[in-house]
Design a protein around this motif. Sequence first.
Motif, PDB file in Angstrom:
ATOM      1  N   VAL A   1      -3.151   9.863   1.236  1.00 41.14           N
ATOM      2  CA  VAL A   1      -1.984   9.165   1.797  1.00 41.14           C
ATOM      3  C   VAL A   1      -0.769  10.070   1.612  1.00 41.14           C
ATOM      4  O   VAL A   1      -0.818  11.037   0.843  1.00 41.14           O
ATOM      5  CB  VAL A   1      -1.708   7.809   1.090  1.00 41.14           C
ATOM      6  N   HIS A   2       0.300   9.786   2.311  1.00 37.24           N
ATOM      7  CA  HIS A   2       1.520  10.556   2.145  1.00 37.24           C
ATOM      8  C   HIS A   2       2.108  10.270   0.755  1.00 37.24           C
ATOM      9  O   HIS A   2       2.126   9.112   0.342  1.00 37.24           O
ATOM     10  CB  HIS A   2       2.527  10.177   3.229  1.00 37.24           C
TER      11      HIS A   2
ATOM     12  N   GLN B   1       4.260   7.331   0.279  1.00 33.10           N
ATOM     13  CA  GLN B   1       3.651   6.002   0.363  1.00 33.10           C
ATOM     14  C   GLN B   1       3.529   5.369  -1.030  1.00 33.10           C
ATOM     15  O   GLN B   1       3.608   4.164  -1.188  1.00 33.10           O
ATOM     16  CB  GLN B   1       2.267   6.112   1.034  1.00 33.10           C
TER      17      GLN B   1
ATOM     18  N   ASP C   1      -6.084   5.191   5.151  1.00 31.41           N
ATOM     19  CA  ASP C   1      -5.436   6.403   4.655  1.00 31.41           C
ATOM     20  C   ASP C   1      -4.738   7.095   5.818  1.00 31.41           C
ATOM     21  O   ASP C   1      -4.689   6.548   6.925  1.00 31.41           O
ATOM     22  CB  ASP C   1      -6.445   7.304   3.929  1.00 31.41           C
ATOM     23  N   LYS C   2      -4.235   8.324   5.607  1.00 31.02           N
ATOM     24  CA  LYS C   2      -3.406   8.865   6.679  1.00 31.02           C
ATOM     25  C   LYS C   2      -4.226   9.366   7.863  1.00 31.02           C
ATOM     26  O   LYS C   2      -3.669   9.664   8.909  1.00 31.02           O
ATOM     27  CB  LYS C   2      -2.438   9.922   6.136  1.00 31.02           C
TER      28      LYS C   2
END
Lengths: 826, 161
Positions: free
Chosen positions: A404-405, A408, A529-530
């Motif tokens: 994830v970023h 986040q 997730d991203k």
Amino acid sequence: MVDRVADIWGARTPHGVDEPWPVRVDQYLAEGVPEHEVRWVPSACVLCSNGCGMDIAVHSGRIVGVRGRAGDRVNHGRLGPKGLFGWQANNAPDRLTEPLVRQGGTLQPATWDEAMGLVVERSRQVLTERGPLAMGFYNSGQLFLEDYYTLSVVVRAGIGTPHLDGNTRLCTATADFALKESFGTDGDPGSLRDFDLCDTLFVVGHNIAETQTVLWARILDRLRGPDRPRLVVVDPRRTAVAREADVHLPIRNGTNLALLNGIQHELIAHDRVDREFVAAHTVGYERLARTVADYPPERVAKICGVPADDIRAAAEILGAADRLVSTCLQGVYQSHQATASACQINNINLLRGMIGEPGRTVFQMNGQPTAQNTRETGADGDLTALRNWQNPDHVAELARIWNVHPLQIPTWAPPTHVMQIFRHAEEGSVRFLWIVGTNPAVSLPDLRRIRSILAQERLFVVVSDAFLTETALLADVVLPAAMWGEKTGTFTNHDRTVHLSEKAVDPPGQARADMDIFLDYARRMELTDKDGAPLPKWRTPEECFEEFKRVTVGRPCDYSGLSYEKLRGSGGIQWPCDENTPDGTERLYADHRFNTDTDYCEDYGHDLLTGAAYERQDHAALHPEGRAILKAAHYLPAHEPPSEEYPFLYTTGRTVYHWHTRTKTRRAPQLDAAAPDMWVELAPADAERLGVREGDVVRVESARGRIEARARVTGVREGVVFAPFHYGYWDTPDGVSGDGWHRAANELTITDWDPVSKQPLVKVAAVRVEKIADAGGVPSPAPTTAASRPVGEDLPPTEGGAGVRETVEGASAPVEAVRETVEEGS
Amino acid sequence: MRVGRAVSDAQEAELDLARQLRRVGERHAAEPDLYHLGHTLARRCGEHVERLAPFARRYGVRAREGRTESPHLLEALRRRSGELVGHSELAGLLLLRDLRDLSLTAHEAEIAWVILAQVAQAVRDPELLQVATECQEDARTRGKWLRTRIKQAAPQVLVAG
Ligand code: SF4
């Protein structure tokens, strides 16, 4: 067969310092169960932080009993009363077996789809209207690692709110913080075996005899053995531990810090400091020495209300120790200046150079069985795998693993503690609150306030639990959860021992494992997730454990060398366990190198008075570089001192037969009968002044509320009133008590928390006491065993735990000869 | 020489801060940490002021008293209304504004100690230097506490409030 309600700690198996702790297997099977038909499923007990290895007995698809695991490093076969009898809660007829949804003011049965649909709809609505900061999650200290880790990823990486905490906040937040402050990261350095090896024990605010009975049995076996360790006890109550002490300091509650500063004053004044160790392995000595110089025994005696000579005697014993084990618990963690005091206990072992070696350690003890895992997984206010929320590299690493970023993951401020989450709900900025396996409507301080927060129309409350608790009654949606024995997972005790607990039976009705509930929520919320892959990506507990291993690599709680396969049937394995330490690690800091490197540590530290969070440059300026940090702080008077209106000091605590708000132990007939109802304890002199005798009904009142209960006159310190915190309202006839909310100990406690650990301070409040009715020949329902033992009254003894078999290895029959009864001691 | 000026500036700054800490603590009584710590820190300010008393005499200015307790009734009133305000959604904005103001006052006090420490060095007064250095340390910690608290409160008030 033995009555283990009457005989809490079981038969003695005394031994000397050089001998191993003998094996004694304790077993209890429900009456009439054919033993040879029983299937045994390996597990461990989840009724306190000791985490005793146990096998679950299964017959005809039901749990029918338990026995201790002989080969387990934690208990060598023993179990305590809660472990022996507590499993019966699983079979209770009033388990939640289907979801409930509030309709027209009452909770009505619903399908999982309806209930989860509603939870998801409200989550989406709140997220759209107000964003993730309007979402709060409050979980337990009794789930499994896999449940917590799933929740942690769902909330931190998926929903993205900092409002996630565990009820470990009420229990071991201070242990966690004290370890971080002194040693750089969480994790108790010692081994339970250090209790077998020590020559001196320092026990502060820790009623081991009732909180961890098997550990106390272990200690009793040393106290009765050939080279008895010396014992110094700090506790305002005359507990079973205090009765064994060489020096007992029954200090005024709220004055721990003054006492501990005083003891360090003496250690320094009499040159009982290991100068070489302090110079090579610590920082902060100068400041500590300057601070404690202000605490000569005479001054401390005045503050704490104990004789100066006793303080000197205690310091002398600690100063003469060669193998010192110190331990503390709620008497420190839930009291005034909690973290500051807990750090001083670390300091004492550091000043003496006694850490990381056999028989030399300090235990910042845990209370709840799986508290350690909330802290490791980040399901409380910590960042996963003992990472530092202020260290961008740590956050980036986590973001990489979770895919994830980094933004986040909410790390702009310390993760929100439960009292603050409730505060946000009170002022209306938190609109969605999911409470998992815990009962704040009884366990948080100042219950009138807590009830009013939970009852607000604008707050959507989800509760997942095995029972309809006081909290569940206030919920909008209730989800039925599986309990221990009905799901597979791992958990870790206070000396870092990891156990695998296997599913023994199916959960009742439609109840589901907490992990499965969170995964269902994540799927329905379409958390990804991203790259758009589902978050979290696992489906089974074992897959989750494998993922957790990945996130711990290189961190102090390294699980990478463990697996379900390896844990299955093991006697417990201590982390860190990696490829270099495949059998685990018995002691941390054996090389006296601590986890305080600025880039590695879990926390940059705090100012102990205000809780101001230090930042990277503050930590780096200390140059700890692997040395432990001696933290110093001055004593300040507690926030609510006794006054003319409220002249008594109030403190709360537990009894040996119950666990938390009794959701489980109330459903075990032997435990319930042993301590069936609320009581309060008074000192003999106070009772006499108030004209109160055994069993009389008294009213105890603080600025926040009042309770009414039968009095027991005990060895509690004069001026102090004690109340057990287990009793709420679900088992009273009208859901309240008498004319209102007058039963739970937390009606009286104050909304206040430690500035560093944010642990609520439920052990210092001011109250007044008055007698409102005569006993009428009925004694107080308090047990006659342990700390609530009556003073100067002959009452029928507490019993009713018959049918337990104890088998001492090597002995032809159980050792009845050395059995003790509750009469023993002074 | 105006050494006395620096001494009384530090005294005034600490007294101002103490009053403000109490006021904010009471106004936000529903934020228990602010209430309790506000009062603890206000008492600390008082101790700082008293530590300067001998130097006030030494440098010929009026030694101030450290006590700044609110009158009992006033405190109770503020506290009660603080608890009421605490339930409204505007409480957050008010809290943030008060914390910001508090941090400005705290910063002013911190600078007063910086100045005093410089002056103490220039007039070679080691005792004054000792006091000024220690109090400056306290002032810095106070500032950090406020920063921590503001960091925590701001997103909640401004994003979710
Ligand atoms: S000591 Fe704790 S873990 Fe062991 S049996 Fe008792 S309650 Fe269970």
